[in-house]
Design a protein around this motif. Structure first.
Motif, PDB file in Angstrom:
ATOM      1  N   ASN A   1       0.993  -1.189   0.076  1.00  0.00           N
ATOM      2  CA  ASN A   1      -0.009  -0.020   0.096  1.00  0.00           C
ATOM      3  C   ASN A   1       0.896   1.302   0.021  1.00  0.00           C
ATOM      4  O   ASN A   1       1.892   1.281   0.080  1.00  0.00           O
ATOM      5  N   THR A   2       0.352   2.307  -0.066  1.00  0.00           N
ATOM      6  CA  THR A   2       0.991   3.663  -0.181  1.00  0.00           C
ATOM      7  C   THR A   2       0.528   4.342   1.177  1.00  0.00           C
ATOM      8  O   THR A   2       0.467   5.459   1.400  1.00  0.00           O
ATOM      9  N   ALA A   3       0.604   3.768   2.140  1.00  0.00           N
ATOM     10  CA  ALA A   3      -0.085   4.270   3.440  1.00  0.00           C
ATOM     11  C   ALA A   3       0.970   5.462   3.933  1.00  0.00           C
ATOM     12  O   ALA A   3       2.298   4.946   3.889  1.00  0.00           O
ATOM     13  N   GLY A   4       0.484   6.489   4.698  1.00  0.00           N
ATOM     14  CA  GLY A   4       1.499   7.484   4.999  1.00  0.00           C
ATOM     15  C   GLY A   4       1.866   8.298   3.579  1.00  0.00           C
ATOM     16  O   GLY A   4       2.479   9.530   4.004  1.00  0.00           O
TER      17      GLY A   4
ATOM     18  N   ASP B   1       4.746  11.726  -3.673  1.00  0.00           N
ATOM     19  CA  ASP B   1       4.990  10.507  -2.749  1.00  0.00           C
ATOM     20  C   ASP B   1       4.542   9.249  -3.174  1.00  0.00           C
ATOM     21  O   ASP B   1       4.949   8.151  -3.040  1.00  0.00           O
ATOM     22  N   THR B   2       3.308   9.276  -3.597  1.00  0.00           N
ATOM     23  CA  THR B   2       2.396   7.891  -3.694  1.00  0.00           C
ATOM     24  C   THR B   2       2.973   7.429  -4.884  1.00  0.00           C
ATOM     25  O   THR B   2       3.170   6.052  -4.691  1.00  0.00           O
ATOM     26  N   VAL B   3       3.256   7.869  -5.900  1.00  0.00           N
ATOM     27  CA  VAL B   3       3.999   7.249  -7.211  1.00  0.00           C
ATOM     28  C   VAL B   3       5.257   6.683  -6.852  1.00  0.00           C
ATOM     29  O   VAL B   3       5.567   5.623  -7.232  1.00  0.00           O
ATOM     30  N   LEU B   4       6.023   7.456  -6.050  1.00  0.00           N
ATOM     31  CA  LEU B   4       7.369   6.921  -5.848  1.00  0.00           C
ATOM     32  C   LEU B   4       7.332   5.852  -4.901  1.00  0.00           C
ATOM     33  O   LEU B   4       8.022   4.689  -5.119  1.00  0.00           O
ATOM     34  N   THR B   5       6.620   5.922  -3.792  1.00  0.00           N
ATOM     35  CA  THR B   5       6.311   4.642  -3.221  1.00  0.00           C
ATOM     36  C   THR B   5       5.786   3.293  -3.919  1.00  0.00           C
ATOM     37  O   THR B   5       6.165   2.250  -3.640  1.00  0.00           O
ATOM     38  N   ALA B   6       4.902   3.765  -4.771  1.00  0.00           N
ATOM     39  CA  ALA B   6       4.541   2.516  -5.707  1.00  0.00           C
ATOM     40  C   ALA B   6       5.599   2.006  -6.570  1.00  0.00           C
ATOM     41  O   ALA B   6       5.713   0.899  -6.510  1.00  0.00           O
ATOM     42  N   GLU B   7       6.271   2.964  -7.009  1.00  0.00           N
ATOM     43  CA  GLU B   7       7.497   2.416  -7.813  1.00  0.00           C
ATOM     44  C   GLU B   7       8.281   1.542  -6.946  1.00  0.00           C
ATOM     45  O   GLU B   7       8.889   0.593  -7.377  1.00  0.00           O
TER      46      GLU B   7
ATOM     47  N   LEU C   1       0.657  -5.144  -8.357  1.00  0.00           N
ATOM     48  CA  LEU C   1      -0.522  -4.373  -7.534  1.00  0.00           C
ATOM     49  C   LEU C   1       0.001  -3.400  -6.631  1.00  0.00           C
ATOM     50  O   LEU C   1       1.014  -3.488  -6.234  1.00  0.00           O
ATOM     51  N   ILE C   2      -0.862  -2.549  -6.504  1.00  0.00           N
ATOM     52  CA  ILE C   2      -0.646  -1.384  -5.586  1.00  0.00           C
ATOM     53  C   ILE C   2      -1.995  -0.917  -5.043  1.00  0.00           C
ATOM     54  O   ILE C   2      -2.987  -0.813  -5.787  1.00  0.00           O
ATOM     55  N   LYS C   3      -1.993  -0.784  -3.716  1.00  0.00           N
ATOM     56  CA  LYS C   3      -3.175  -0.344  -2.974  1.00  0.00           C
ATOM     57  C   LYS C   3      -2.829   1.006  -2.926  1.00  0.00           C
ATOM     58  O   LYS C   3      -2.245   1.401  -2.006  1.00  0.00           O
TER      59      LYS C   3
END
Lengths: 278, 79
Positions: A87-90, A96-102, A112-114
């Motif tokens: 997930n991209t919690a936080g 930030d979300t795209v970097l965390t997903a990558e 998969l990414i929540k």
């Protein structure tokens, strides 16, 4: 050995008692209960609860590597044969979300990414504006986004149009255990969506997981309800059964709600009333 | 000897250090040239250098300059 409450005769029920798999983009979800791993410090208890839940997909968060952490939740999930849903919690922003997903895709080798973009730390409510933009970018980058969003039917539809492979409306704010605060909205979201709707957040007890399925959700995500229960494994068992029960209850076709009573015993052949003794 | 920032901590690495060295230093596991653990299994780790993800296949070729900013992340409990 048969338990006291079970009958010994087996009858073909005429339908498959096992739930069908669920297609989420290119991913096949084998079981309709997605679990979370947060909210519990006893990792042995977590492992037992995950095993009892029968889950085939479980969420993790992405954080800085800590050499002092000797046990890894990633290793545990591998051992249990459970797929990982990062997930991209936080995250508060699209960037930030795209970097965390990558980072999650690179570390865990999954598309998969929540998608979870929150507005503030007090409510943990999704920021739907940022979530929408993040979903669009992640879908463009080849991810399979499962998108945590509010229980707003209009917002849910927008997430789908932006490329969500599954829409995950909240039943209630994360960790509150308040259940499904707006069942009408959840049902409306489930009715209109062309992609699977997975209830996320708010569930506190098994009955609420059953309700989510009865409202038309295709799966349920449960974390705190199990991990913070007094007996996590027992709650995992209950929620697993509730998801199955809710799915069958939905597909069985419930009776319409009526204003007045409708006798289930006929009045025909009823005996004459006994005259009152004087 | 470059001093780099790994997860907000200053670390001295040997001259000619690459992202692969930084990962080995942080995780304590030896890596193959492809960025996989030499002891088998999976590493479950990703690296961002100056805010951009470096694919594991490029770790051994990615030189670190003085004051390079690295984020080394993994999966933890959550959600």
């Amino acid at each position: 050995m048969t338990s006291a409450h079970e009958t010994t005769t087996s009858v073909d029920p005429g339908f498959d008692t096992a739930l069908p798999a669920l297609q989420i983009g290119a991913y096949t979800l084998r079981n309709r209960l997605i679990m979370g791993t947060g909210g519990i410090t006893d990792l042995a208890a977590l492992e037992k609860a995950l095993a009892v839940s029968g889950t085939s997909l479980t969420t993790v968060a992405m954080r800085r590597f800590n050499p002092e952490l000797k046990t890894s939740v990633f290793t545990m999930l591998e051992r249990l044969g459970i797929d990982v849903l990062p997930n991209t919690a936080g995250c508060f922003t699209v960037k930030d979300t795209v970097l965390t997903a990558e980072l999650a895709r690179e570390a865990l080798e999954t598309n998969l990414i929540k998608v979870e973009v929150i507005a503030d730390e007090h409510t943990l409510l999704p920021d739907v504006i940022e979530t929408l933009a993040a979903t669009e970018q992640l879908a463009d980058r080849g991810f399979t986004p499962l998108v945590y969003t509010s229980d707003d039917p209009a917002a849910a539809l927008r997430m789908e149009q932006a490329g969500a492979a599954a829409v995950m409306p909240l039943g209630a704010p994360i960790g509150t255990g308040l259940g499904i605060l707006n069942p009408h909205n959840i049902e409306l979201i489930a009715t209109r969506a062309q992609v699977p709707v997975i209830l996320d957040a708010g569930i506190g007890a098994a009955s609420e997981a059953a309700l989510a399925m009865e409202l038309g959700c295709e799966a349920v995500l449960v974390a705190s309800a199990v991990t913070r229960a007094q007996r996590p494994a027992a709650m995992a068992h209950a929620v697993r059964r509730a998801v199955e029960a809710g799915w069958h209850s939905r597909s069985a076709g419930r009776i319409p709600r009526r204003q007045h009573a409708q006798a289930s015993s006929t009045f025909e052949g009823v005996i004459d009333p006994v005259e009152e003794l004087t | 000897m470059p001093t780099v920032r790994i997860n907000d901590q200053s670390i001295d690495l040997p001259p000619g250090a690459t992202v692969a060295h930084a990962v080995e230093h942080t995780t304590g596991r030896e890596l193959t040239p492809e960025g996989r653990p030499a002891d088998g299994g999976r590493l479950g780790v990703a690296v961002a250098l100056e805010g951009s993800v470096v694919p594991r296949s490029l770790w051994a070729a990615a030189d670190l300059e003085e004051n390079a900013q690295l984020e080394i992340v993994t999966a933890v409990q959550g959600g």
